[in-house]
Design a protein around this motif. Structure first.
Motif, PDB file in Angstrom:
ATOM      1  N   MET A  87      -2.582  38.936  72.691  1.00  0.00           N
ATOM      2  CA  MET A  87      -1.885  39.472  71.557  1.00  0.00           C
ATOM      3  C   MET A  87      -2.629  39.155  70.258  1.00  0.00           C
ATOM      4  O   MET A  87      -2.624  39.963  69.355  1.00  0.00           O
ATOM      5  CB  MET A  87      -0.459  38.912  71.535  1.00  0.00           C
ATOM      6  N   ASN A  88      -3.261  37.995  70.209  1.00  0.00           N
ATOM      7  CA  ASN A  88      -4.014  37.628  69.003  1.00  0.00           C
ATOM      8  C   ASN A  88      -5.070  38.673  68.664  1.00  0.00           C
ATOM      9  O   ASN A  88      -5.195  39.079  67.507  1.00  0.00           O
ATOM     10  CB  ASN A  88      -4.700  36.276  69.171  1.00  0.00           C
TER      11      ASN A  88
ATOM     12  N   ILE B 198       8.342  45.205  69.801  1.00  0.00           N
ATOM     13  CA  ILE B 198       7.929  44.645  71.094  1.00  0.00           C
ATOM     14  C   ILE B 198       9.020  44.951  72.107  1.00  0.00           C
ATOM     15  O   ILE B 198      10.205  44.832  71.801  1.00  0.00           O
ATOM     16  CB  ILE B 198       7.756  43.111  70.999  1.00  0.00           C
TER      17      ILE B 198
ATOM     18  N   TRP C  30       9.102  33.623  69.370  1.00  0.00           N
ATOM     19  CA  TRP C  30       9.387  35.041  69.085  1.00  0.00           C
ATOM     20  C   TRP C  30       8.298  35.685  68.238  1.00  0.00           C
ATOM     21  O   TRP C  30       8.564  36.491  67.362  1.00  0.00           O
ATOM     22  CB  TRP C  30      10.764  35.212  68.432  1.00  0.00           C
ATOM     23  N   LEU C  31       7.050  35.290  68.475  1.00  0.00           N
ATOM     24  CA  LEU C  31       5.846  35.818  67.815  1.00  0.00           C
ATOM     25  C   LEU C  31       5.782  35.533  66.319  1.00  0.00           C
ATOM     26  O   LEU C  31       4.941  36.082  65.617  1.00  0.00           O
ATOM     27  CB  LEU C  31       5.702  37.330  68.055  1.00  0.00           C
ATOM     28  N   SER C  32       6.636  34.689  65.805  1.00  0.00           N
ATOM     29  CA  SER C  32       6.652  34.442  64.358  1.00  0.00           C
ATOM     30  C   SER C  32       5.340  33.860  63.837  1.00  0.00           C
ATOM     31  O   SER C  32       4.872  34.250  62.772  1.00  0.00           O
ATOM     32  CB  SER C  32       7.817  33.543  63.967  1.00  0.00           C
TER      33      SER C  32
ATOM     34  N   LEU D   8       2.315  34.289  65.106  1.00  0.00           N
ATOM     35  CA  LEU D   8       1.307  35.357  65.134  1.00  0.00           C
ATOM     36  C   LEU D   8       1.523  36.357  63.999  1.00  0.00           C
ATOM     37  O   LEU D   8       0.575  36.804  63.360  1.00  0.00           O
ATOM     38  CB  LEU D   8       1.322  36.086  66.476  1.00  0.00           C
TER      39      LEU D   8
ATOM     40  N   TYR E  53      12.457  43.304  68.205  1.00  0.00           N
ATOM     41  CA  TYR E  53      12.130  42.724  69.501  1.00  0.00           C
ATOM     42  C   TYR E  53      13.194  43.164  70.488  1.00  0.00           C
ATOM     43  O   TYR E  53      14.344  42.733  70.410  1.00  0.00           O
ATOM     44  CB  TYR E  53      12.096  41.197  69.394  1.00  0.00           C
TER      45      TYR E  53
END
Length: 94
Positions: free
Chosen positions: A1-2, A16, A33-35, A37, A50
């Motif tokens: 994902m990065n 997502i 929760w991807l915060s 990133l 999400y």
């Protein structure tokens, strides 16, 4: 994902879709929760959704599930901290 997010820094809307098969979802009470990133790679983000499709089994009763889901929703709000519009949509499958 990065890698993916590093190529799209100008994204303003991001969604997502995630399906999870599990008996114990309590691990999501501390999930990021991807915060981190989003904070690192998407400085222009205005809207984040999400979609969390949850296939669960094995909980002792409905109250337990409702309580855990309520806590998960609160945690999601907390980690995204009103930096942009964020929404967690939980789709339950029993």
């Amino acid at each position: 994902m990065n890698n993916f997010l590093s190529y799209v820094p100008n994204v303003e809307q991001f969604s997502i879709y995630h399906a999870e098969f599990c008996a114990d979802i309590s691990g999501y009470l501390s999930y990021d929760w991807l915060s981190s990133l989003i904070n690192s790679y998407l400085p222009l983000l205005h809207s984040f959704k999400y979609y969390f499709e949850l296939f669960y089994f094995g909980l002792s009763n409905t109250y337990d599930m409702e309580n855990i889901l309520s806590q998960i929703k609160e945690h999601f709000k907390k980690v995204h901290n009103n930096q942009y519009q964020s929404r967690l949509i939980i789709i339950e499958r029993i």
